[in-house]
Design a protein around this motif. Sequence first.
Motif, PDB file in Angstrom:
ATOM      1  N   PRO A  20      29.279  36.430  31.759  1.00  0.00           N
ATOM      2  CA  PRO A  20      29.954  36.095  33.019  1.00  0.00           C
ATOM      3  C   PRO A  20      30.788  37.461  33.409  1.00  0.00           C
ATOM      4  CG  PRO A  20      30.405  34.461  31.275  1.00  0.00           C
ATOM      5  CD  PRO A  20      29.488  35.405  30.672  1.00  0.00           C
ATOM      6  N   LEU A  21      30.814  37.686  34.590  1.00  0.00           N
ATOM      7  CA  LEU A  21      31.722  38.857  34.966  1.00  0.00           C
ATOM      8  C   LEU A  21      32.745  38.222  36.075  1.00  0.00           C
ATOM      9  CD1 LEU A  21      28.567  41.113  36.217  1.00  0.00           C
ATOM     10  CD2 LEU A  21      30.042  41.232  34.224  1.00  0.00           C
ATOM     11  N   HIS A  22      33.668  38.961  36.125  1.00  0.00           N
ATOM     12  CA  HIS A  22      34.904  38.744  37.316  1.00  0.00           C
ATOM     13  C   HIS A  22      35.120  39.893  37.979  1.00  0.00           C
ATOM     14  CE1 HIS A  22      37.805  36.138  38.889  1.00  0.00           C
ATOM     15  NE2 HIS A  22      38.899  37.327  38.748  1.00  0.00           N
ATOM     16  N   ALA A  23      35.211  39.745  39.366  1.00  0.00           N
ATOM     17  CA  ALA A  23      35.759  40.882  40.164  1.00  0.00           C
ATOM     18  C   ALA A  23      37.101  40.801  40.673  1.00  0.00           C
ATOM     19  CB  ALA A  23      34.570  40.865  41.375  1.00  0.00           C
ATOM     20  N   PHE A  24      37.984  41.625  40.547  1.00  0.00           N
ATOM     21  CA  PHE A  24      39.169  41.625  41.132  1.00  0.00           C
ATOM     22  C   PHE A  24      39.118  42.756  42.273  1.00  0.00           C
ATOM     23  CE2 PHE A  24      39.452  40.946  36.483  1.00  0.00           C
ATOM     24  CZ  PHE A  24      40.488  39.810  36.381  1.00  0.00           C
ATOM     25  N   ASP A  25      39.973  42.216  43.299  1.00  0.00           N
ATOM     26  CA  ASP A  25      40.475  43.121  44.085  1.00  0.00           C
ATOM     27  C   ASP A  25      41.263  44.301  43.763  1.00  0.00           C
ATOM     28  OD1 ASP A  25      41.903  44.517  46.307  1.00  0.00           O
ATOM     29  OD2 ASP A  25      41.303  43.072  47.701  1.00  0.00           O
ATOM     30  N   ALA A  26      40.968  45.377  43.525  1.00  0.00           N
ATOM     31  CA  ALA A  26      41.813  46.527  42.734  1.00  0.00           C
ATOM     32  C   ALA A  26      43.227  46.809  43.518  1.00  0.00           C
ATOM     33  CB  ALA A  26      40.889  47.683  42.791  1.00  0.00           C
TER      34      ALA A  26
END
Length: 819
Positions: free
Chosen positions: A281-287
């Motif tokens: 699993p991966l998770h992308a955050f708005d930096a």
Amino acid sequence: MTISYKWLSDYLPVTVEPERLNRILTSIGLEVESMHPYEEIKGGLQGLIIGEVISTEKHPNADKLTLTKVNIGNGEPLQIVCGAPNVAAGQKVIVATVGTTIYPISGEPLLMKVAKIRSIESQGMICAEDEIGLGMSHAGIMVLPETVKVGMAAVDYYQPYEDIIFEIGLTPNRMDAMSHWGVARDVCAYLSHHDKKDIRPIVPKTGANGIGFKVDNTSLTIDVTVENEKACPRYSGISLANITIRESPKWLQQRLKSIGLRPINNIVDITNYIQQETGQPLHAFDANSIAGKKIVVKNLPEGTLFVTLDEKERKLGADDLMICDAREGICIAGIFGGLHSGVTSQTKNIFLESACFDGVSIRKTSFRHGLRTDAASRFEKGTDISATVNVLKRAAVLIRDIAGGEIASEIIDIYPHPKEKTQVAIKYHFLKKLSGKNYHPDAVKNILNSLGFETLKEGIDELRVAVPWHKPDIHLPADIAEEVLRIDGLDNIDIPEAITITPAVEENVASEAYKEKVASHLVGLGFNEIMTNSITHADYFSETESAHMVRMMNCLSAELNILRNSLFETALECVAHNLNHKNNSLRLFEFGKAYGVSGPGKYTETDKLCVVVTGKNREDSWRQKSVLADIYYLKGVMDSILNVTGITADSIEGLEVPKLEDHLVYKLNAQIIAGAGSVKKNVLDRFGIKQPVYFAELNWAILSAYIPPAGMVIKELTRFPSVQRDLAMIVSKELTWEEVQRSIQKIKFKLPAGQASPLHELKLFDIFESEKLGTGKKSMAINFTFGDEEKTLTDKEIDGWMNQIMTTLEKEVQAEIRK
């Protein structure tokens, strides 16, 4: 687990036909529960042809219809009546010819036939996009570019995606197969073993193992700290800047749709794609939303409020692992993102997380909050701790290629205590003992090596291997034997000619035997046995009730969070389900367990039997009319159950309870052994039930203790006839049949010493109410059956007993005997 055949084939160096793949997957323990074709466009545009509108003219009998001639490149033009406002000569269009079936976005499939529309024959249809599954618009017909060739099949022009989908039933320990790459590894191991070739899965060309990965700059470095190293043994991340959020390319959308995932945007789709490809699993955050450009993996105080991506405010537990920035929590680690940190259409910079979280911690948090996500299901089963960085590189390259931008930081990898590979030794004679088969040592080594095991030491009768990180469930020699058996093929296990078993010794044999006897009796009465879940929904119960019930600490879902204290609620769920499917007449029973709390840390488990009736007790026929079930029918069933067990209740009394009306309880030695009544309307409304339901429950644990140990007694039928007498009496309206029975059963008839009671049976056969009887009065008519096993009774004897009965009734219940 859903597997796409085309996607899986990308990793297989040889072509494996779907049918053979089906057999291979089941043989290696990845049981195929279903295999079915997938069509991106339902019907696959089969039979649709590209045509050209040659001419148009107004329909002579309808203002809004147009009469067209359409050339489809095959002989004479077709005459088609068209209702679209935008049809015009010279257009290239999609035509559904006669005999073609079209599949609209909404509605049923439609077979094209020659039809007369306002007296004019129409030989097909010019299609709008929603009529053939290509879109949602119905504003007009589809108009194609002028360069499209007339007569070309629509399927050749659009080339809709088609695939074959395998639904695999995975056992909980097979986290290594929760990805296309993992399944491909197993398939290649099987092919290597059986085809005697070294067949390895194909590594993707983009990003895998660092191929094409290059850091462009370090302008967006995020500082990462892991405070809870036990719950997060490894945390990796990377930043990407100046990306563009848009739709994913067609190939990526097609891959996700084929396995039932809805495309969202290119970033989210890539993380989902990588998870399905690798199992990580991966998770992308708005930096830009990460305060202080800092990530902290830690636990927050008990009761901290956190708003998740679904806009729900949740109260965190002290054991919930969180991803935080410099100010607050921004994500429930490994489970669900926060409302304000996710990727949106305005996002330009992202921080991509690839971590390994403790499975126990993730599972507890997931169940506590009722968040059963794909990521959580993978983390709780265990992920490959060695893969976080490689997967991150693969994802970063894909994002850069699809969303643009640049890789704007070095890879951050917090891995303070590198995990050693588990070592396991297996002896070949032990393998033979478990498998029943002699394996050559080379075959064993080749199978294990193809699965990623590393050979550490070889002996004459022993092989020691290092277990790959993607198989965290393997610790024992038996686990190694299972891997060898799987790849050799579970269907290749030899079945011995004779199988020896040791029968189990049952406790409470008499109770179980009577369960079978009662079940057979109920089936004979037309009942069906049901089996319902012991776990149910706490909302069914009041706070007072639930205070004495067993709550689940790690519930399977928000709707299954408490152990039932009665079979009542789960039986009504079954009734509601059947009624919703138009099965309106039901006679059901269930042997099940109910649970309770008897004190701090003390719990009870009680065997019970429930009986439920609703609807018609007898269906209409030419001989008789239907009869609706009622409380009296249920009481008769209860009496017959007690009769089958050889138990006679001391009394039957009314008792008010919250959920049942006309509730009767059966008592034996001052203990309640059963209860029956009509379900109250407010309870029925809660379950969406609109017809009367009658429910009874027997405490089988108490009941079975009173079952006579001798069991069934067989005796000769008496040679002497029984005698029946009837008696009518006027009594108070308030008098119950139970009181009358009790008074009669107390009578000590005048008999010779040692002789059994001559009264074999009494039954109420009529109740009559009228003002003529007097205010507050009713008439009851009772039938008495007398008998003697030794002789024929005389009228004098029977008259004497009847006089005793009448005298007792006049005295005990103030009855007026009717002459």
